[in-house]
Design a protein around this motif. Structure first.
Motif, PDB file in Angstrom:
ATOM      1  N   ASN A   1      -0.920   6.623   5.123  1.00  8.18           N
ATOM      2  CA  ASN A   1      -0.801   7.619   6.311  1.00  8.18           C
ATOM      3  C   ASN A   1       0.666   7.799   6.536  1.00  8.18           C
ATOM      4  O   ASN A   1       1.164   8.744   6.831  1.00  8.18           O
ATOM      5  CB  ASN A   1      -1.504   7.164   7.304  1.00  8.18           C
ATOM      6  CG  ASN A   1      -2.898   7.275   7.245  1.00  8.18           C
ATOM      7  OD1 ASN A   1      -3.428   7.997   6.026  1.00  8.18           O
ATOM      8  ND2 ASN A   1      -3.639   6.695   8.003  1.00  8.18           N
ATOM      9  N   LYS A   2       1.628   6.733   6.349  1.00 18.12           N
ATOM     10  CA  LYS A   2       3.024   6.779   6.582  1.00 18.12           C
ATOM     11  C   LYS A   2       3.800   6.751   5.272  1.00 18.12           C
ATOM     12  O   LYS A   2       3.307   5.952   4.380  1.00 18.12           O
ATOM     13  CB  LYS A   2       3.237   5.686   7.690  1.00 18.12           C
ATOM     14  CG  LYS A   2       2.462   6.023   8.987  1.00 18.12           C
ATOM     15  CD  LYS A   2       3.122   5.420  10.116  1.00 18.12           C
ATOM     16  CE  LYS A   2       2.496   5.504  11.358  1.00 18.12           C
ATOM     17  NZ  LYS A   2       3.033   5.446  12.501  1.00 18.12           N
ATOM     18  N   ASP A   3       5.028   7.063   5.213  1.00 13.18           N
ATOM     19  CA  ASP A   3       5.899   7.032   4.164  1.00 13.18           C
ATOM     20  C   ASP A   3       6.353   5.582   4.061  1.00 13.18           C
ATOM     21  O   ASP A   3       7.132   5.049   4.808  1.00 13.18           O
ATOM     22  CB  ASP A   3       7.057   7.837   4.373  1.00 13.18           C
ATOM     23  CG  ASP A   3       8.071   7.856   2.910  1.00 13.18           C
ATOM     24  OD1 ASP A   3       9.013   8.143   3.324  1.00 13.18           O
ATOM     25  OD2 ASP A   3       7.402   7.563   1.777  1.00 13.18           O
ATOM     26  N   ILE A   4       5.989   4.846   2.888  1.00 11.21           N
ATOM     27  CA  ILE A   4       6.239   3.449   2.811  1.00 11.21           C
ATOM     28  C   ILE A   4       6.855   3.366   1.246  1.00 11.21           C
ATOM     29  O   ILE A   4       6.013   3.889   0.334  1.00 11.21           O
ATOM     30  CB  ILE A   4       5.014   2.634   2.862  1.00 11.21           C
ATOM     31  CG1 ILE A   4       4.487   2.671   4.236  1.00 11.21           C
ATOM     32  CG2 ILE A   4       5.373   0.961   2.306  1.00 11.21           C
ATOM     33  CD1 ILE A   4       3.363   1.779   4.389  1.00 11.21           C
ATOM     34  N   ASP A   5       7.630   2.847   0.890  1.00  8.20           N
ATOM     35  CA  ASP A   5       8.308   2.304  -0.553  1.00  8.20           C
ATOM     36  C   ASP A   5       7.554   1.095  -0.903  1.00  8.20           C
ATOM     37  O   ASP A   5       7.725   0.182  -0.393  1.00  8.20           O
ATOM     38  CB  ASP A   5       9.826   2.126  -0.302  1.00  8.20           C
ATOM     39  CG  ASP A   5      10.227   1.943  -1.750  1.00  8.20           C
ATOM     40  OD1 ASP A   5      11.375   1.551  -1.876  1.00  8.20           O
ATOM     41  OD2 ASP A   5       9.716   2.275  -2.860  1.00  8.20           O
ATOM     42  N   THR A   6       6.404   1.536  -1.838  1.00  9.61           N
ATOM     43  CA  THR A   6       5.589   0.286  -2.366  1.00  9.61           C
ATOM     44  C   THR A   6       6.321  -0.582  -3.339  1.00  9.61           C
ATOM     45  O   THR A   6       5.748  -1.317  -4.117  1.00  9.61           O
ATOM     46  CB  THR A   6       4.260   0.597  -2.535  1.00  9.61           C
ATOM     47  OG1 THR A   6       4.393   1.603  -3.320  1.00  9.61           O
ATOM     48  CG2 THR A   6       3.547   1.057  -1.200  1.00  9.61           C
TER      49      THR A   6
ATOM     50  N   ILE B   1       0.111  -2.432  11.368  1.00 10.62           N
ATOM     51  CA  ILE B   1       1.460  -2.953  11.459  1.00 10.62           C
ATOM     52  C   ILE B   1       2.604  -2.079  11.422  1.00 10.62           C
ATOM     53  O   ILE B   1       3.489  -2.267  12.253  1.00 10.62           O
ATOM     54  CB  ILE B   1       1.552  -3.579   9.789  1.00 10.62           C
ATOM     55  CG1 ILE B   1       0.770  -4.919   9.975  1.00 10.62           C
ATOM     56  CG2 ILE B   1       3.070  -4.051   9.722  1.00 10.62           C
ATOM     57  CD1 ILE B   1       0.337  -5.527   8.379  1.00 10.62           C
ATOM     58  N   LEU B   2       2.246  -0.895  10.820  1.00 12.93           N
ATOM     59  CA  LEU B   2       3.203   0.219  11.131  1.00 12.93           C
ATOM     60  C   LEU B   2       3.473   0.816  12.405  1.00 12.93           C
ATOM     61  O   LEU B   2       4.576   0.951  12.923  1.00 12.93           O
ATOM     62  CB  LEU B   2       2.853   1.379   9.869  1.00 12.93           C
ATOM     63  CG  LEU B   2       3.222   1.077   8.649  1.00 12.93           C
ATOM     64  CD1 LEU B   2       2.858   2.260   7.839  1.00 12.93           C
ATOM     65  CD2 LEU B   2       4.681   0.768   8.355  1.00 12.93           C
ATOM     66  N   GLU B   3       2.402   0.740  13.146  1.00  8.66           N
ATOM     67  CA  GLU B   3       2.611   1.056  14.627  1.00  8.66           C
ATOM     68  C   GLU B   3       3.349   0.044  15.366  1.00  8.66           C
ATOM     69  O   GLU B   3       4.124   0.514  16.157  1.00  8.66           O
ATOM     70  CB  GLU B   3       0.993   1.278  15.210  1.00  8.66           C
ATOM     71  CG  GLU B   3       1.048   1.812  16.552  1.00  8.66           C
ATOM     72  CD  GLU B   3      -0.410   2.141  17.280  1.00  8.66           C
ATOM     73  OE1 GLU B   3      -0.523   1.904  18.246  1.00  8.66           O
ATOM     74  OE2 GLU B   3      -1.260   2.591  16.325  1.00  8.66           O
ATOM     75  N   VAL B   4       3.232  -1.005  14.944  1.00 14.46           N
ATOM     76  CA  VAL B   4       3.931  -2.188  15.902  1.00 14.46           C
ATOM     77  C   VAL B   4       5.470  -2.009  15.520  1.00 14.46           C
ATOM     78  O   VAL B   4       6.622  -2.198  16.303  1.00 14.46           O
ATOM     79  CB  VAL B   4       3.349  -3.579  15.602  1.00 14.46           C
ATOM     80  CG1 VAL B   4       4.472  -4.430  16.085  1.00 14.46           C
ATOM     81  CG2 VAL B   4       1.974  -3.712  16.023  1.00 14.46           C
ATOM     82  N   THR B   5       5.725  -1.891  14.251  1.00 10.08           N
ATOM     83  CA  THR B   5       7.029  -1.878  13.475  1.00 10.08           C
ATOM     84  C   THR B   5       7.837  -0.509  13.827  1.00 10.08           C
ATOM     85  O   THR B   5       9.101  -0.634  14.081  1.00 10.08           O
ATOM     86  CB  THR B   5       7.337  -2.389  12.324  1.00 10.08           C
ATOM     87  OG1 THR B   5       6.461  -1.546  11.464  1.00 10.08           O
ATOM     88  CG2 THR B   5       6.690  -3.619  12.048  1.00 10.08           C
ATOM     89  N   ARG B   6       7.196   0.546  13.822  1.00  9.98           N
ATOM     90  CA  ARG B   6       7.839   1.783  13.732  1.00  9.98           C
ATOM     91  C   ARG B   6       7.530   2.610  15.019  1.00  9.98           C
ATOM     92  O   ARG B   6       7.995   3.599  15.418  1.00  9.98           O
ATOM     93  CB  ARG B   6       7.416   2.507  12.575  1.00  9.98           C
ATOM     94  CG  ARG B   6       8.029   2.062  11.266  1.00  9.98           C
ATOM     95  CD  ARG B   6       7.626   2.939  10.119  1.00  9.98           C
ATOM     96  NE  ARG B   6       7.874   2.120   8.885  1.00  9.98           N
ATOM     97  CZ  ARG B   6       7.622   2.696   7.714  1.00  9.98           C
ATOM     98  NH1 ARG B   6       7.356   3.931   7.623  1.00  9.98           N
ATOM     99  NH2 ARG B   6       8.336   2.076   6.724  1.00  9.98           N
TER     100      ARG B   6
END
Length: 152
Positions: free
Chosen positions: A4-9, A143-148
């Motif tokens: 759902n969010k832009d993540i470099d995997t 996790i992304l909500e917490v970090t970003r």
């Protein structure tokens, strides 16, 4: 899989959590190092020291020169304002450190249960994990909500 969010995997393949989805040779043991989290405040500390040094130099010059009481008073007032600003910066720094610590604790509370649960029944080679894509996606989003934050 898309997120759902832009993540470099691309760098995620290097992480080894000790389980694999297919049969393969036993992975080599990876030494675990205890990691500590800290905020680098060196630059702020250096700037604070520089400002304090300049303030002290100005105050020394003023104290050596008894003439010009108005100038000395103005400089002392400016020194007081600068000291107040330095105190404010220190408070902001402490607040940021507390916020980062809270965020890291939240991320830890989201990741550690997965890792602990994966250590259960170590004698079994296979893990039955129905709907894992949805479950993992939900945790990634948390996790992304917490970090970003809420925004992208």
């Amino acid at each position: 899989m898309s997120f759902n969010k832009d993540i470099d995997t691309s760098s995620f393949d290097d992480f080894d959590f000790g389980f694999e989805l297919v049969d393969s040779p036993t992975p080599t043991d990876v030494s675990q190092e205890q990691q500590s989290v800290s905020v680098d405040t060196t630059e702020i500390d250096d700037r604070l020291e520089t400002l304090e040094s300049k303030i002290n130099n100005v105050l020394n010059i003023v104290s050596l020169n008894d003439s010009g009481d108005d100038i000395r008073q103005a400089i002392e007032e400016q020194g007081s304002c600068i000291n107040n600003a330095l105190d404010s910066i220190e408070e902001v720094k402490e607040s940021l450190e507390k916020d980062y610590e809270k965020k890291l604790e939240k991320v830890e509370s989201l990741v550690l249960p997965l890792l602990v649960n994966l250590t259960k029944n170590p004698e079994r080679e296979f893990i039955k994990w129905p709907n894992r894509a949805e479950s993992v996606q939900g945790h990634i989003n948390k996790i992304l909500e917490v970090t970003r934050g809420n925004g992208d």
